[in-house]
Design a protein around this motif. Structure first.
Motif, mmCIF file in Angstrom:
data_model
loop_
_atom_site.group_PDB
_atom_site.id
_atom_site.type_symbol
_atom_site.label_atom_id
_atom_site.label_comp_id
_atom_site.label_asym_id
_atom_site.label_seq_id
_atom_site.Cartn_x
_atom_site.Cartn_y
_atom_site.Cartn_z
ATOM 1 N N GLY A 110 0.802 -1.215 0.000
ATOM 2 C CA GLY A 110 0.000 0.000 0.000
ATOM 3 C C GLY A 110 0.835 1.265 0.000
ATOM 4 N N ARG A 111 2.151 1.116 -0.034
ATOM 5 C CA ARG A 111 3.045 2.284 0.019
ATOM 6 C C ARG A 111 2.730 3.246 -1.127
ATOM 7 N NH1 ARG A 111 8.123 3.511 2.141
ATOM 8 N NH2 ARG A 111 8.295 1.408 3.055
ATOM 9 N N GLY A 112 2.618 4.529 -0.788
ATOM 10 C CA GLY A 112 2.367 5.552 -1.792
ATOM 11 C C GLY A 112 0.910 5.766 -2.136
ATOM 12 N N VAL A 113 0.027 4.952 -1.564
ATOM 13 C CA VAL A 113 -1.412 5.071 -1.828
ATOM 14 C C VAL A 113 -2.079 5.703 -0.611
ATOM 15 C CG1 VAL A 113 -3.546 3.799 -2.303
ATOM 16 C CG2 VAL A 113 -1.379 3.046 -3.322
ATOM 17 N N SER A 154 -8.006 -2.708 10.460
ATOM 18 C CA SER A 154 -8.160 -3.784 9.476
ATOM 19 C C SER A 154 -7.653 -3.366 8.104
ATOM 20 C CB SER A 154 -9.633 -4.204 9.376
ATOM 21 O OG SER A 154 -10.043 -4.859 10.553
ATOM 22 N N ALA A 155 -7.907 -2.125 7.728
ATOM 23 C CA ALA A 155 -7.478 -1.661 6.413
ATOM 24 C C ALA A 155 -5.989 -1.390 6.354
ATOM 25 C CB ALA A 155 -8.244 -0.396 6.029
ATOM 26 N N ALA A 156 -5.446 -0.794 7.437
ATOM 27 C CA ALA A 156 -4.113 -0.206 7.332
ATOM 28 C C ALA A 156 -3.229 -0.392 8.552
ATOM 29 C CB ALA A 156 -4.272 1.294 7.068
ATOM 30 N N GLY A 157 -3.626 -1.229 9.502
ATOM 31 C CA GLY A 157 -2.840 -1.437 10.712
ATOM 32 C C GLY A 157 -1.539 -2.164 10.461
ATOM 33 N N PRO A 158 -0.746 -2.403 11.519
ATOM 34 C CA PRO A 158 0.585 -2.988 11.377
ATOM 35 C C PRO A 158 0.570 -4.507 11.184
ATOM 36 C CG PRO A 158 0.109 -2.597 13.677
ATOM 37 C CD PRO A 158 -1.052 -2.030 12.917
ATOM 38 N N GLY A 198 -3.279 -5.601 9.752
ATOM 39 C CA GLY A 198 -3.531 -4.596 8.730
ATOM 40 C C GLY A 198 -3.289 -5.117 7.323
ATOM 41 N N VAL A 199 -4.271 -4.993 6.445
ATOM 42 C CA VAL A 199 -4.146 -5.477 5.068
ATOM 43 C C VAL A 199 -3.091 -4.684 4.302
ATOM 44 C CG1 VAL A 199 -5.336 -5.772 2.855
ATOM 45 C CG2 VAL A 199 -6.504 -6.365 4.987
ATOM 46 N N ALA A 200 -3.226 -3.352 4.278
ATOM 47 C CA ALA A 200 -2.286 -2.486 3.559
ATOM 48 C C ALA A 200 -1.487 -1.707 4.598
ATOM 49 C CB ALA A 200 -3.044 -1.550 2.623
ATOM 50 N N HIS A 201 -0.466 -2.343 5.155
ATOM 51 C CA HIS A 201 0.162 -1.837 6.371
ATOM 52 C C HIS A 201 1.111 -0.659 6.160
ATOM 53 C CE1 HIS A 201 2.964 -4.863 4.790
ATOM 54 N NE2 HIS A 201 3.930 -4.267 5.479
ATOM 55 N N GLU A 202 1.345 -0.278 4.893
ATOM 56 C CA GLU A 202 2.168 0.904 4.639
ATOM 57 C C GLU A 202 1.413 1.980 3.862
ATOM 58 O OE1 GLU A 202 6.781 -0.494 4.809
ATOM 59 O OE2 GLU A 202 5.809 -0.654 2.850
ATOM 60 N N VAL A 203 0.114 1.857 3.800
ATOM 61 C CA VAL A 203 -0.695 2.854 3.118
ATOM 62 C C VAL A 203 -0.692 4.158 3.907
ATOM 63 C CG1 VAL A 203 -2.928 2.431 4.250
ATOM 64 C CG2 VAL A 203 -2.872 2.992 1.815
ATOM 65 N N ALA A 234 -7.935 -3.088 -2.046
ATOM 66 C CA ALA A 234 -7.982 -2.083 -3.118
ATOM 67 C C ALA A 234 -6.715 -1.244 -3.125
ATOM 68 C CB ALA A 234 -9.213 -1.189 -2.941
ATOM 69 N N ALA A 235 -6.215 -0.886 -1.935
ATOM 70 C CA ALA A 235 -4.978 -0.107 -1.855
ATOM 71 C C ALA A 235 -3.783 -0.905 -2.369
ATOM 72 C CB ALA A 235 -4.739 0.340 -0.414
#
Length: 392
Positions: free
Chosen positions: A128-131, A176-180, A190-195, A352-353
């Protein structure tokens, strides 16, 4: 005028203005009904609608106004003509979609939650980096230790409340979306852990809000370049209730700006006895609707489904006994297990991210790639749409 059925309303009204005719629409509202509305073009972070007769969300082309019955009638007559006013709708009350959690079947969550494993996020190279991903909910607990090294952009759209999450629902959904993947305690969740996280408070600390708060959050997310907007909220509707034309146009305009809105289908079903229709605003064709499954990949008993030609489930995600960050220590650290289509939605948003990072996809392309990712479950498409979302 399009009137919600089976939902509570606030007494205010949403006015959809024709695309690229926002300025003309503002003039027309004043001319036909004497309504003078402020604009987010002049007040980009305005949460208090009391400063004027209403507020125009400039990027969405939608106004929310206080109006008398006579003013509403005049606006409705104007909407029937060929002018810049397109649709008038009563504003709805919305709420967080969550229910009491239930223990999951035996599954190894020593490293990652069952939800991350179910969507394949633990095996995905994308992070998810950059999103930029926006979660519009009850806010976010900025003091949570798991996010100390993360930059979280926040904004409250609830009058008199800071973005700090006194409810817990928003913090759980952000998790859930972006946690570690390596939290202070417990499994990675977290699904997208670097978003890049954008947390907008559109629901109060009691878990309730209104259409105008959601629209304000959507516009804020778009103006900040968010590719994904996750909304674990809504209002129940009766079968046959028309979807909101205002939210449908807002969603298509968001997609044109490269932002995909993903929303919870709702928790009103009582399977196997009854299946309730997808709620507002997830029942809009241009908002991606998410149902919930459990650890056995069975449809969750509360998950709303496709019951008529209005509203459908597009994908499902893990939504039962979901472990994520919480706003306070309830005896197990600042973590909690809860369930609902609210919990499934950020899983889909996180995937999605990941897709947005891997393919550079935005808007309708991101929608198409996301839906195509679904894993068939041997369940009716009316319940699960394209299936269980899968990381790229």
């Amino acid at each position: 005028m399009s009137q919600p059925t089976g939902t509570e309303t606030t007494g205010r009204y949403l006015v959809l203005l024709e695309d690229r005719s926002v300025a003309a629409g503002a003039v027309e509202m004043n001319r036909v009904a004497g309504i003078s509305a402020a604009s987010t073009a002049d007040h980009p972070t305005a949460a208090d609608l009391a400063a004027a007769d209403g507020m125009i969300f400039q990027d969405l082309g939608v106004a929310v106004v206080d109006a008398t019955p006579e003013q509403v009638a005049r606006l409705s007559r104007a909407a029937e003509s060929s002018g810049p006013i397109s649709v008038v709708e009563a504003e709805r009350v919305v709420q967080a979609y969550t229910t009491t959690g239930e223990p999951a079947a035996a599954v190894d969550e020593g490293v990652f939650t069952w939800g991350l494993q179910a969507v394949g996020a633990n095996l995905c190279a994308a992070t998810g980096r950059g999103v930029r991903l926006a979660v519009l909910d009850t806010g976010f607990t900025t003091a949570h230790a798991d996010y100390a090294s993360r930059t979280v952009v926040t904004q409250s759209f609830i009058k008199g409340e800071t973005v700090d999450d006194a409810h817990g629902h928003g913090t759980h959904c952000v998790g859930s979306a972006a946690g570690p993947r390596k939290p202070a305690a417990g499994p990675g969740y977290g699904v997208a852990h670097e978003v890049e996280i954008y947390a907008g408070k559109v629901l109060s600390n009691a878990g309730f809000g209104s259409d105008s708060g959601i629209l304000a959050g959507i516009e804020w997310a778009i103006s900040n370049g968010c590719a994904v907007i996750s909304m674990s909220l809504g209002a129940a509707v009766r079968p046959g209730t028309p979807y909101s034309q205002v939210f449908e146009q807002a969603a298509t305009r968001a997609l044109a700006r490269g932002a995909l809105i993903i929303a919870a289908a709702g928790n009103e079903s009582r399977r196997p006895g009854s299946v309730n229709p997808v709620g507002h605003p997830a029942n809009c064709p241009s908002i991606l609707s998410v149902g919930a499954v459990d650890v056995d990949r069975a449809i969750a008993p509360f998950s709303c489904g496709t019951v008529d030609t209005i509203g459908q489930v597009d994908l499902v995600g893990p939504g039962v006994d979901v472990y994520s960050s919480w706003n306070k220590d309830d005896g197990a650290g600042m973590y909690k297990r809860i369930q609902g289509t609210s919990m499934a939605t950020p899983h889909v948003a996180g995937v999605a991210a990941l897709i947005a990072e891997r393919y550079g996809a935005r808007g309708w392309e991101l929608w198409a790639r996301l839906v195509q990712s679904g894993r068939r479950l041997g369940l009716p498409s009316t319940d699960v749409g394209g299936g269980l979302v899968q990381a790229p």
